[in-house]
Design a protein around this motif. Structure first.
Motif, PDB file in Angstrom:
ATOM      1  N   ASP A 181     -12.632 -16.439  35.365  1.00 36.40           N
ATOM      2  CA  ASP A 181     -11.416 -15.003  36.474  1.00 36.40           C
ATOM      3  C   ASP A 181     -12.482 -14.204  36.104  1.00 36.40           C
ATOM      4  OD1 ASP A 181     -10.637 -17.716  37.743  1.00 36.40           O
ATOM      5  OD2 ASP A 181      -8.438 -17.332  36.607  1.00 36.40           O
ATOM      6  N   LEU A 182     -12.340 -14.004  34.801  1.00 33.90           N
ATOM      7  CA  LEU A 182     -13.053 -12.165  34.410  1.00 33.90           C
ATOM      8  C   LEU A 182     -14.616 -12.104  34.388  1.00 33.90           C
ATOM      9  CD1 LEU A 182     -12.909  -9.922  33.132  1.00 33.90           C
ATOM     10  CD2 LEU A 182     -13.072 -11.025  30.875  1.00 33.90           C
TER      11      LEU A 182
ATOM     12  N   LEU B 228      -9.842 -18.045  32.202  1.00 30.47           N
ATOM     13  CA  LEU B 228      -9.812 -16.637  31.686  1.00 30.47           C
ATOM     14  C   LEU B 228     -11.080 -16.244  32.012  1.00 30.47           C
ATOM     15  CD1 LEU B 228      -7.246 -16.370  29.412  1.00 30.47           C
ATOM     16  CD2 LEU B 228      -6.656 -15.772  31.804  1.00 30.47           C
TER      17      LEU B 228
ATOM     18  N   ILE C 268      -6.873  -9.789  33.648  1.00 29.90           N
ATOM     19  CA  ILE C 268      -6.793 -11.020  33.091  1.00 29.90           C
ATOM     20  C   ILE C 268      -6.142 -11.479  31.777  1.00 29.90           C
ATOM     21  CG2 ILE C 268      -7.840 -12.417  31.916  1.00 29.90           C
ATOM     22  CD1 ILE C 268      -8.908 -12.298  34.931  1.00 29.90           C
TER      23      ILE C 268
END
Length: 450
Positions: free
Chosen positions: A17-18, A14, A126
């Motif tokens: 991806d953020l 996560l 997210i």
């Protein structure tokens, strides 16, 4: 499912991806390139498909960035459906010299990351994806996802949902475009103040006249305007426009020291107004002069000013009608004749506030979920800002409970230089989202929403 352990195992992905999402300068304001907005859109579509969401659509409306709409059907006929909202566009970075690192290069800070839009609102995008990943794309509820691409600038999408109610029909919605009062304090926002703008102008002379020869009798437009503006507040700094609603605030609020620090109030300068901070910020009105047209000090001439204009921003109680509130300010100003001079008052844009109902199964589930994620009971706050889309979604699904919580916090510098998000708040928001859908699915009975 051990929710906390599952989320902890997902956090590295996560975070990565953020960072990917926050590195995209997805500013949807005029004058900024459209390609980064499309790039952020496409990245999120890919993330949704990767988690197993089969129905992913694009809503294209005139003069706005694309809206992502995705849907996961409920696992059974008696399971509830929730709608998850956040936005993938961001504010412009502003003066980049004020940033400690380039605004679109996600940079580690203590406990988190710094970048423009990383808190508002990409952290919440997210967080929604994190919940779906924790359930491997099959949560115990039906899910509708709305990721908007032009929230910060304003969009016709604000008014679109009521025109397509079937698409947005749900039992509860989580509007994740805000967060906690302070880091570590789980917070539900239950009210949003409404907003309105009014322009007031004064014309007194055909053109400037020598202040030595004409001053003292020739009407000074700036002096007239300042006299009018001075009537909007009393000696304490409280709004003095009759009829604007103000009530006692009974929820949680900032300490004065917290607020002074957040607002950047200089040492020795008092706060204005009386009563609790909650009343002044959330359950009462505020009038701010946000623009003034008048000669600058640097270029001032020794002349009587013939023209002056001010733009006012009014914030009003969540339950006060927007047009009523605006009209009260307009009529107050139109009723003035400073030194006998009439004012020209022009109402501008206005947006309603919102006050959520509490006590239904979704709120019970949210309270349990926030306690599980943060280890303490949730606080209730309101916000002086407005989220126009909330009213649009609420009109589209009038029976749905509306929940407002997320991964931001009041100290994250949203819309300001050096915006940041804390991993603890992101992690706990994902845990809370997972626990919320679990608890809501277990407690839900058709027709039971408040």
């Amino acid at each position: 499912m051990d929710t906390a352990a599952k989320v902890d195992a997902l956090m590295d992905g996560l975070r990565a991806d953020l960072e990917r999402l926050a590195a995209i300068p997805s500013v949807a304001f005029p004058g900024f390139p459209a390609e980064p907005v499309r790039q952020a859109h496409d990245l999120l579509v890919g993330m949704l498909r990767d988690v197993g969401v089969e129905r992913v659509e694009r809503i294209d409306l005139p003069d706005t960035a694309p809206v992502i709409f995705a849907e996961i059907p409920p696992p059974s006929p008696d399971a509830p459906t929730i709608l998850l909202y956040s936005h993938y566009d961001v504010q412009p970075p502003g003066d980049e010299k004020l940033w400690l690192s380039p605004p679109f290069e996600p940079t580690p800070v203590e406990g988190g990351l710094r970048a423009r839009g990383i808190a508002d609102d990409k952290s919440n995008v997210i967080a929604h994806l994190g919940m779906l990943r924790a359930y491997e794309g099959r949560p115990p509820v039906g899910v509708k996802i709305v990721f908007e691409g032009q929230e910060e600038y304003g969009s016709p999408f604000d008014d679109y949902p009521p025109s397509d109610p079937e698409r947005f029909a749900c039992d509860a919605m989580v509007i994740a475009d805000l967060g906690n009062l302070r880091p570590g304090t789980p917070t539900l926002t239950t009210g949003l103040r409404g907003a309105s703008e009014v322009v007031v102008e004064v014309r007194t002379l055909q053109e400037p006249r020598h202040s030595g020869e004409f001053g003292g009798a020739a009407p000074d437009a700036l002096l007239v305007l300042l006299n009018a503006l001075s009537t909007l507040h009393d000696v304490h700094g409280d709004v003095a426009v009759a009829g604007l609603r103000r009530e006692e605030w009974t929820g949680t609020t900032y300490t004065e020291d917290e607020f002074r620090d957040l607002a950047g109030v200089r040492d020795g300068v008092p706060l204005i107004g009386s009563g609790s901070l909650g009343e002044r910020l959330w359950s009462g009105p505020a009038i701010t002069v946000i623009g003034l047209d008048a000669p600058s000090v640097e270029h001032a001439a020794s002349a009587v000013v013939p023209y002056a204009r001010a733009k006012l921003n009014l914030r009003f109680h969540p339950r006060q009608d927007a047009k009523e509130a605006q009209n009260l300010l307009v009529e107050h100003l139109r009723g003035l004749r400073p030194f006998g001079v009439p004012l020209t008052v022009t109402p501008g844009d206005t947006g309603p506030g919102y006050e959520a109902s509490t006590g239904g199964p979704a709120y019970r589930a949210a309270l349990t979920a926030l306690r599980e994620a943060w280890g303490e009971d949730a606080s209730y706050v309101a916000t002086g800002g407005s989220i126009p889309l909330v009213n649009g979604l609420a009109r589209a699904a009038p029976g749905a409970e509306v929940l407002l919580f997320g991964a931001q916090d009041s100290m994250c510098n949203l819309h300001a230089p050096n915006e940041r998000v804390l991993f603890s708040e992101l992690r706990n928001t994902v845990v809370a989202m997972c626990a919320f859908v679990r608890e809501y699915a277990a407690d839900f009975r058709p027709g039971a929403a408040a």
